[in-house]
Design an enzyme around this catalytic site. Structure first.
Site, PDB file in Angstrom:
ATOM      1  N   TYR A  61      -5.009 -24.500 -52.586  1.00 42.04           N
ATOM      2  CA  TYR A  61      -6.119 -23.602 -52.860  1.00 42.04           C
ATOM      3  C   TYR A  61      -5.585 -22.286 -53.393  1.00 42.04           C
ATOM      4  CZ  TYR A  61     -10.553 -21.159 -52.414  1.00 42.04           C
ATOM      5  OH  TYR A  61     -11.697 -20.457 -52.681  1.00 42.04           O
ATOM      6  N   TYR A 117     -12.780 -26.611 -61.006  1.00 41.26           N
ATOM      7  CA  TYR A 117     -12.716 -25.967 -59.687  1.00 41.26           C
ATOM      8  C   TYR A 117     -13.381 -26.862 -58.650  1.00 41.26           C
ATOM      9  CZ  TYR A 117     -12.792 -21.999 -56.442  1.00 41.26           C
ATOM     10  OH  TYR A 117     -12.583 -21.145 -55.399  1.00 41.26           O
TER      11      TYR A 117
END
Ligand SMILES: [Zn+2]
Lengths: 137, 383
Positions: free
Chosen positions: B329, B279
Site C-alpha cells: 500500500y 488503484y
C-alpha cells in the site's frame, strides 16, 4: 444517566452544534436552503447546490429506508468489542438526504437494502442523543 | 492552447524497503525513495529544482519544505499535494505542467509512510460516523460495495477473480508482500469476513515504505540514464461529495470523466491500452473503476473479470505488481510506479510481453482513487 458510555461520541463543532442540540431534544432536523430548498447534511455554512448562506432547520419525518449497510464481524475499536456483529447503515431519508446511523431491533442476518426504518433517539450521555433507526413493517 | 500530450516524461523511480519496517519515520521513507529516484534517473542532487510531496494520512508533519530541507535541494517549484489516493497521478500532472512551462526542469514527487509500525490514522473515519462505530476505510467502501450488490448484482464471486489474479502477479514479484503466498479461490472464500460484505482478501494491507518518481520534459528525458516513459494523457475528476450523499458509490466515479479527458488528450481509445494499473484499495474499487472507464457495461464485471484474463498470460493484464492488495500500500504510487517499471521493461519475472505471455506493453492506463471515491486521477503512459 449513562456515565459509563465508552464509545466515541460525535465531534461537535461550530458547524454541527445545532444539529446535535436538536437531537438532544429528540428532533431530527437538518439545514434546508432558503433559496433552493436543498436539504444538506452534514451541516455546513453554505448550500453546496447554490452557495446560499441562508438556511433554516427543517424537521424531518424520521422515516426512510436502508440505502446500504455493513456488518462488522471483527472489532476495530475496543468499545465495540462486545457488540460484534454490529451494523452501520446509510439511511435514505424520505425528504432526500442520507445519513449514517445504526439500525437496531433486528438480527443482522435479516437486514436488507431498501428495508423501511424509522428514527428514534438513544440518550447515550447527558449531553448527547444519537438518532438511530428501527425497522418498521 | 497547446496540449500537454507527450510534453513530459517520467525518468526516475525510487523504491525503499517495504512491508513491516519498524523504527523508521515516515520522513525517512520520503527521503530514501527520492534519493533512489534521483540516482535511477542519473541526476545529481543539484539538478532537482522541483518537489511535490504527498504526506502520509497519519503524518501531516511531513511538509514539502521539510523534505526539501533533508534532501538538501534548493527548488523553485514546491508544494504538498494531497488528494488522498489520487495524489500520485495529480503530482505527475502538476509536475508535467511545471516542466512544460519551464517552471522547473526536474520535479521529484514523493510519498512515505510508517503506518504499519508507527502511528496509524487509518482507523479513524475520513468523513465522520465514529459515533456509530464506522471505523476504517474498509467499511466506507463496503457500504458502496453492498449498494452495488443491490444495484447491479456484483459480489464475492466477481471480487475473488480480482484478488486471485493480482496474487498471481504478486507471486512473480519479489518485492511484493505476498510474493511467496499463492491464493486459491477457496482461500478467498475461507478468508475471515471483517466488515461484511468484505473479506480480509478484499482489503489491502498497510505498509511501511516510500516511493518517488521524477518528471522532466520529453527533450531532457532523452538524454538521461533510463528509457523515458511519456505522459500521453492526463485527467482528474474529484466528485468530493460526502459519501453519505454521494451519487457515485456505484458509479460513475471520477474514473469516467478523468478517463475520458485522459484518453482524449492521448488521442487513443481503450483498445490501445495494453495493461491497467488500477488503484485497488479494495477489490470492488477495481470493478467499479474499470466499469467507469468503459471497459464493460454496468453490472457486466461479473462476466468480464476472470482471473485467467487478468493474471499472467491473460489478455487483460491488471495490477501487475500485485497491486495494493498483494504488493504494498503506497497510495497511488503503487499503480503508477508499476506502470513505469513495466514500460521500461524492468519488471523481471512479471514483465509484460514474452516473459508472461501477454501483449508487449506500449501504453498503460494508471488509475488513482482517493477518499471514498471522492478524488480521482488518470494517467496514460507510453514507451
Ligand atoms: Zn441552495
Amino acid at each position: 444517566m449513562m456515565t459509563s458510555y465508552t464509545k466515541p461520541l460525535p465531534i461537535i463543532n461550530d458547524d454541527n452544534r445545532q444539529y446535535w442540540e436538536y437531537c438532544k431534544q429528540h428532533e431530527l432536523r437538518m439545514q434546508q436552503c432558503n433559496d433552493c430548498g436543498y436539504i444538506r447534511f452534514p451541516p455546513g455554512i453554505i448550500c453546496p447546490r447554490c452557495h446560499s448562506m441562508a438556511a433554516g432547520w427543517v424537521k424531518l419525518s424520521g422515516r426512510g429506508k436502508i440505502y446500504s449497510f455493513v456488518v462488522y464481524r471483527v472489532s476495530y475499536h475496543p468499545s465495540y468489542a462486545d457488540d460484534i456483529p454490529y451494523v452501520v447503515a446509510v439511511i435514505q431519508l424520505a425528504e432526500g438526504p442520507r445519513m449514517e446511523s445504526d439500525v437496531t431491533g433486528i438480527k443482522v442476518e435479516d437486514l436488507k437494502v431498501d428495508m423501511p426504518v424509522e428514527v428514534y433517539f438513544d440518550d447515550v450521555t447527558d449531553e448527547v442523543s444519537l438518532p438511530k433507526f428501527k425497522a418498521v413493517s | 492552447m497547446e496540449s500537454l500530450k507527450d510534453k513530459a516524461a517520467i525518468v526516475g523511480v525510487g523504491y525503499t524497503p517495504q512491508g513491516k519496517v519498524p523504527g523508521r519515520s515516515s520522513l525517512s521513507f520520503h527521503l530514501e525513495a527520492a534519493k533512489n529516484a534521483i540516482s535511477d534517473a542519473g541526476l545529481k542532487i543539484q539538478d532537482v529544482d522541483g518537489l511535490l510531496v504527498q504526506p502520509a494520512m497519519g503524518d501531516p508533519s511531513v511538509t514539502a519544505a521539510l523534505v526539501a530541507q533533508y534532501l538538501g535541494v534548493r527548488v523553485r517549484f514546491l508544494s504538498v499535494l494531497d488528494a488522498f489516493g489520487a495524489s500520485a497521478g495529480c503530482q505527475a500532472q502538476f509536475a508535467a505542467m511545471a516542466v512544460a512551462h519551464g517552471l522547473a526542469n526536474y520535479v521529484v514527487c514523493t510519498y512515505g509512510e510508517n503506518a504499519r509500525s508507527g502511528v496509524s490514522e487509518y482507523g479513524t473515519a475520513l468523513n465522520g460516523g465514529l459515533e456509530y462505530g464506522l471505523f476504517g476505510p474498509a467499511a466506507c467502501y463496503a457500504i458502496a460495495a453492498r449498494r452495488a450488490m443491490h444495484e447491479f448484482g456484483t459480489g464475492p464471486e466477481t471480487w475473488k477473480e480480482i484478488a486471485v489474479a493480482q496474487r498471481r502477479w504478486a507471486n512473480l514479484n519479489p518485492r511484493a508482500a505476498m510474493y511467496t503466498r499463492p491464493m486459491t479461490y477457496q482461500d478467498y472464500y475461507d478468508a475471515r469476513i471483517l466488515v461484511e460484505p468484505f473479506r480480509l482478501l478484499d482489503i489491502c494491507q498497510i505498509s511501511d515504505s516510500g516511493r518517488a518518481f521524477i518528471v522532466t520534459t520529453a527533450e531532457r528525458a532523452r538524454d538521461l540514464k533510463k528509457r523515458p516513459v511519456y505522459i500521453m494523457g492526463m485527467g482528474q475528476d474529484h466528485p468530493a461529495t460526502n459519501p453519505q450523499q454521494a451519487t457515485f458509490l456505484t458509479g460513475p466515479t471520477g474514473a469516467k470523466l478523468s478517463g475520458e479527458q485522459a484518453l482524449k488528450m492521448a488521442g487513443i481509445t481503450l483498445k490501445a491500452i495494453d495493461a491497467c494499473e488500477i488503484y485497488d484499495c479494495f477489490t470492488y474499487t477495481v470493478e467499479v473503476e474499470l466499469m467507469d472507464y468503459g471497459f464493460y457495461g454496468r453490472g457486466e464485471g461479473k462476466d468480464f473479470l476472470k482471473a485467467g484474463r487478468l493474471g499472467p498470460g491473460g489478455d487483460f493484464p491488471l495490477n501487475t505488481s500485485g497491486g495494493l492488495l498483494s504488493e504494498a500500500y503506497q497510495m497511488g504510487f503503487t499503480p503508477l510506479t508499476e506502470a513505469i517499471v513495466q514500460l521500461r521493461g524492468e519488471a523481471g519475472d512479471r514483465q509484460l510481453g514474452v516473459p508472461t505471455g501477454t501483449r508487449e506493453p506500449e501504453i498503460i492506463l494508471v488509475s488513482n482513487n482517493g477518499g471514498v471515491m471522492q478524488t480521482h486521477s488518470t494517467l496514460i503512459l507510453r514507451k
